[in-house]
Design an enzyme around this catalytic site. Structure first.
Site, PDB file in Angstrom:
ATOM      1  N   ASP A  35       0.939  -1.060  -0.104  1.00  0.00           N
ATOM      2  CA  ASP A  35      -0.127  -0.069  -0.117  1.00  0.00           C
ATOM      3  C   ASP A  35       0.777   1.220   0.103  1.00  0.00           C
ATOM      4  OD1 ASP A  35      -2.308   1.317  -0.078  1.00  0.00           O
ATOM      5  OD2 ASP A  35      -2.604   1.329   2.019  1.00  0.00           O
ATOM      6  N   ASN A  83     -10.828  -2.622  -5.858  1.00  0.00           N
ATOM      7  CA  ASN A  83      -9.875  -1.332  -6.309  1.00  0.00           C
ATOM      8  C   ASN A  83     -10.616  -1.348  -7.612  1.00  0.00           C
ATOM      9  OD1 ASN A  83      -6.852  -2.615  -5.220  1.00  0.00           O
ATOM     10  ND2 ASN A  83      -8.044  -1.053  -4.491  1.00  0.00           N
TER      11      ASN A  83
HETATM   12  C1  IPE Z   1      -5.243  -2.826  -0.311  1.00  0.00           C
HETATM   13  O1  IPE Z   1      -4.933  -1.445  -0.322  1.00  0.00           O
HETATM   14  C2  IPE Z   1      -5.310  -3.265  -1.586  1.00  0.00           C
HETATM   15  C3  IPE Z   1      -3.873  -3.653  -2.114  1.00  0.00           C
HETATM   16  C4  IPE Z   1      -2.886  -3.205  -1.653  1.00  0.00           C
HETATM   17  C5  IPE Z   1      -4.037  -4.090  -3.439  1.00  0.00           C
HETATM   18  P1  IPE Z   1      -5.942  -0.295  -0.575  1.00  0.00           P
HETATM   19  O2  IPE Z   1      -5.607   1.015  -0.622  1.00  0.00           O
HETATM   20  O3  IPE Z   1      -6.929  -0.666  -1.815  1.00  0.00           O
HETATM   21  O4  IPE Z   1      -6.904  -0.676   0.799  1.00  0.00           O
HETATM   22  P2  IPE Z   1      -7.793   0.572   1.548  1.00  0.00           P
HETATM   23  O5  IPE Z   1      -8.898   1.208   0.649  1.00  0.00           O
HETATM   24  O6  IPE Z   1      -6.814   1.778   2.087  1.00  0.00           O
HETATM   25  O7  IPE Z   1      -8.489  -0.079   2.588  1.00  0.00           O
HETATM   26  C1  IPE Z   2      -1.377   0.592  -3.383  1.00  0.00           C
HETATM   27  O1  IPE Z   2      -1.183   1.825  -3.434  1.00  0.00           O
HETATM   28  C2  IPE Z   2      -1.751  -0.197  -4.763  1.00  0.00           C
HETATM   29  C3  IPE Z   2      -3.192  -0.703  -4.856  1.00  0.00           C
HETATM   30  C4  IPE Z   2      -4.113  -0.485  -3.915  1.00  0.00           C
HETATM   31  C5  IPE Z   2      -3.420  -1.055  -6.205  1.00  0.00           C
HETATM   32  P1  IPE Z   2      -2.449   2.969  -3.298  1.00  0.00           P
HETATM   33  O2  IPE Z   2      -2.975   3.254  -4.636  1.00  0.00           O
HETATM   34  O3  IPE Z   2      -3.640   2.378  -2.349  1.00  0.00           O
HETATM   35  O4  IPE Z   2      -1.823   4.131  -2.530  1.00  0.00           O
HETATM   36  P2  IPE Z   2      -2.501   4.918  -1.634  1.00  0.00           P
HETATM   37  O5  IPE Z   2      -2.927   4.132  -0.196  1.00  0.00           O
HETATM   38  O6  IPE Z   2      -3.736   5.737  -2.172  1.00  0.00           O
HETATM   39  O7  IPE Z   2      -1.536   5.852  -0.996  1.00  0.00           O
HETATM   40 MG    MG Z   3      -4.281   2.409  -0.603  1.00  0.00          MG
END
Ligand code: IPE
Ligand code: IPE
Ligand code: MG
Length: 253
Positions: A35, A83
């Site tokens: 993340d 996502n």
């Molecule tokens: C979890 O991260 C999913 C992945 C890392 C693929 P998210 O960014 O989607 O999770 P939330 O929305 O903060 O719970």
């Molecule tokens: C993780 O990074 C990748 C996915 C969840 C696909 P994020 O895109 O969730 O990054 P933040 O949480 O917005 O910083």
């Molecule tokens: Mg995230």
């Protein structure tokens, strides 16, 4: 050419048979919630896509780092079933990046002895991506240095629902339903439970990741965003794991 990683046996282990947190012990299976790509990019005035690109580039280095420390199974959460609700251009970028990563990285991962698996629902993904995923699973299926499972279009609830549907479709009577049978219907069939779940970028939640399998996993969260999670961070996570005392509901002997 990349040096192959060391090879050892690849037997199925349940959580209780795997490392139990003896001081300095190495987790058999580490699962990472990658993340913080978006925050990492935004802080530097870059686009979220740039963050996802940097995050994708980090996969090879981290797979190698865990394998070199003796971890046998690494599972990476790359795209959740939730996502899909992001803006369509971001979803498109994430799909293109996984396709690109397969093209660019698979040969070198194969040479390092990495066995690649996919966990999640393949159906909603573009046909060409489904085909590339199948090909890299087939290419690397006999490798034994480390098993890298990529959770793409993965959701823990969807996984359980898919398992229930398949159990029902197979006509399994209720008296045959056991924990072991259910495990065999999960996407993770054949993988041991994760000993350690690492989450980068500071959130303290599972976000629908391995919700059945993580019942007794140790949890490690770091503020570091995924693109900055490097070999030193891998060492810290493993070191933290080595200080945990796992009891699995029992009392210490
Ligand atoms: C979890 O991260 C999913 C992945 C890392 C693929 P998210 O960014 O989607 O999770 P939330 O929305 O903060 O719970
Ligand atoms: C993780 O990074 C990748 C996915 C969840 C696909 P994020 O895109 O969730 O990054 P933040 O949480 O917005 O910083
Ligand atoms: Mg995230």
């Amino acid at each position: 050419m990349t040096q192959p990683l060391s090879e050892t046996s690849d037997s199925y282990r349940t959580a209780e048979e795997s490392t139990e947190g003896h001081p300095g012990s190495i987790p058999v299976h580490v699962a990472v919630i990658m993340d913080g790509n978006g925050r990492w990019a935004t802080r530097q005035g870059m686009s979220r896509s740039d963050g996802h690109r940097a995050g994708t580039d980090n996969i090879r280095r981290i797979t190698r780092a865990f394998a070199e420390r003796g971890v046998k199974y690494l599972t990476l959460y790359a795209f959740s079933t939730e996502n899909w609700h992001r803006p369509s251009d971001e979803v498109q970028t994430l799909i293109e990046l996984i396709e690109y990563a397969i093209l660019k990285e698979v040969q070198s991962l194969h040479e390092q002895g990495v066995r690649i698996k996919h966990i999640g629902r393949l159906e909603r993904l573009p046909r060409s991506l489904q085909e590339s995923i199948r090909k890299c699973i087939e290419l690397t299926k006999d490798n034994t240095a480390i098993t890298l499972s990529v959770a793409f279009n993965y959701g823990g609830r969807t996984e359980i629902i898919d398992a229930i549907k398949a159990i029902t479709a197979d006509g399994i009577p209720s008296d045959r339903i056991s924990e072991e049978l259910v495990r065999g219907y999960l996407y993770t069939d054949g993988l041991p439970d994760p000993d350690l779940i690492v989450r980068t970028a500071g959130e303290m939640r599972l976000s629908n990741f391995l919700i059945f399998q993580s019942a007794y996993s140790e949890y490690y969260a770091t503020q570091v965003c995924w693109p900055d999670f490097d070999e030193a961070e891998v060492a810290k996570a493993i070191e933290a794991y080595g200080t945990r005392k796992r009891r699995f509901g029992k009392v210490e002997e």
